[in-house]
Design an enzyme around this catalytic site. Structure first.
Site, short mmCIF file in Angstrom:
data_model
loop_
_atom_site.label_atom_id
_atom_site.label_comp_id
_atom_site.label_asym_id
_atom_site.label_seq_id
_atom_site.Cartn_x
_atom_site.Cartn_y
_atom_site.Cartn_z
N ASP A 67 40.35 35.90 49.71
CA ASP A 67 39.69 35.09 48.81
C ASP A 67 38.02 34.57 49.83
O ASP A 67 37.73 34.82 50.88
CB ASP A 67 40.57 33.82 49.06
CG ASP A 67 40.54 32.69 50.20
OD1 ASP A 67 40.32 33.00 51.53
OD2 ASP A 67 41.96 32.54 50.41
N ASN A 133 50.22 22.07 50.69
CA ASN A 133 50.49 21.81 48.75
C ASN A 133 51.14 22.77 48.60
O ASN A 133 51.31 23.87 47.19
CB ASN A 133 49.31 20.90 48.22
CG ASN A 133 48.58 22.13 47.77
OD1 ASN A 133 48.43 23.40 48.84
ND2 ASN A 133 47.24 21.91 46.82
N HIS A 135 49.82 26.15 48.43
CA HIS A 135 48.85 27.54 47.89
C HIS A 135 48.86 28.65 48.36
O HIS A 135 49.44 28.16 49.39
CB HIS A 135 47.68 26.64 47.87
CG HIS A 135 46.72 26.81 48.34
ND1 HIS A 135 46.04 25.46 49.23
CD2 HIS A 135 46.48 27.26 50.24
CE1 HIS A 135 46.29 25.61 50.58
NE2 HIS A 135 45.64 26.93 50.70
N GLU A 140 45.36 27.35 43.74
CA GLU A 140 46.78 26.21 43.94
C GLU A 140 47.64 25.81 42.71
O GLU A 140 47.73 27.09 41.80
CB GLU A 140 45.81 24.96 43.60
CG GLU A 140 43.84 25.05 44.25
CD GLU A 140 44.31 24.08 45.65
OE1 GLU A 140 45.52 24.07 46.08
OE2 GLU A 140 43.14 23.91 46.45
C1 GLP Z 1 43.63 28.09 53.53
C2 GLP Z 1 43.05 29.99 52.70
C3 GLP Z 1 44.27 30.04 52.50
C4 GLP Z 1 45.40 29.69 54.21
C5 GLP Z 1 45.80 28.25 53.91
C6 GLP Z 1 46.50 28.20 55.49
O1 GLP Z 1 43.33 27.14 52.71
N1 GLP Z 1 42.53 29.32 51.56
O2 GLP Z 1 44.21 31.80 52.85
O3 GLP Z 1 46.44 30.79 54.13
O4 GLP Z 1 45.17 27.58 53.53
O5 GLP Z 1 45.22 27.75 56.53
P1 GLP Z 1 45.96 27.83 57.96
O6 GLP Z 1 46.49 28.97 58.68
O7 GLP Z 1 44.56 27.45 58.26
O8 GLP Z 1 46.99 26.22 58.21
#
Ligand code: GLP
Length: 237
Positions: A67, A133, A135, A140
């Protein structure tokens, strides 16, 4: 969904890396999708050390960023592509033309997304973190299970939790994400979660209802998905 549980964070990192090395050895031309976030950082550091030691190689692999955040300057260190470059791509032997990423400042985002999906073809392996949440990438809750790669608006909770990736308060409100369509079509998917903050969403993902309200739950219908949990993230399971 296979649950792979590890007693400690170091054991979790070693477990993910051991299987990743295995996949690269079995298929050196591995077509892989990678997330950023705090979760995979230690995995990337260990994999980079493995490549440095000559244990494994990315010379024939292809890497796609999962992303990207929109509305920020191209040199922002918190952007997905800059983070992936810093934590893995610049440290391993991946040819630069086989690192694919989004440019949200580019002219035609829709066209960019079409080209991305064409270039992906079919992923051999997708690594994913999980949002609080549920995602996946920036898909989302409510995202269609067949959704293509596209521009998306971020939920307020995602916007606020992205603050930890940036050294400024200009938090992104939208982004571009590989869709649930290409993610669910992958030959293999690994969902990664560590830490107590993920325990509740991990439980929902594994034990709750499967549905669009929690994108991660859709992975339970995937024929080859593994959920890598450390003891804290797996505490409620
Ligand atoms: C973010 C990213 C995701 C990521 C997730 C968890 O918003 N868009 O690709 O995997 O949230 O992030 P983290 O590993 O920092 O908890």
């Amino acid at each position: 969904m296979h649950l792979l549980r590890f007693d400690s964070l170091p054991a979790w990192v070693s477990g993910v890396c051991a299987l990743w090395r295995d996949r690269l050895r079995m298929n050196p031309a591995l077509n892989i999708c990678l997330p950023t976030g705090l979760t995979p950082a230690a995995v990337y550091a260990e994999l980079a050390r493995n490549v440095d030691r000559g244990d494994v190689s990315f010379t024939r692999a292809s890497v796609f960023a999962l992303d990207e955040f929109g509305g920020l300057p191209a040199d922002d260190p918190g952007l997905t592509r800059n983070t992936l470059r810093r934590q893995l791509v610049s440290l391993v032997d991946l040819p630069s033309e086989r690192f694919h990423c989004f440019d949200p400042n580019g002219a035609d985002i829709e066209e960019q997304c079409r080209r991305y999906d064409t270039a992906i073809g079919r992923f051999d392996l997708v690594l994913l973190g999980i949002g609080l949440n549920g995602h996946l990438g920036m898909n989302e809750p409510g995202s269609d299970a067949g959704s293509p790669t596209r521009r998306v608006d971020l939920h307020e909770t995602t916007i606020q939790s992205s603050a930890r990736y940036f050294e400024h308060g200009n938090l992104p409100r939208w982004g571009i994400t590989v869709g649930l369509g290409p993610i669910l079509a992958a030959r293999e998917v690994w969902l990664l979660a560590t830490g107590t903050a993920k325990a509740s969403v991990a439980r929902e993902t594994v034990k709750g209802e499967v549905g669009l309200h929690l994108p991660a739950s859709l992975l339970r219908n995937h024929p080859n998905c593994s959920f890598f949990l450390d003891s804290e993230a797996g505490a409620l399971l």
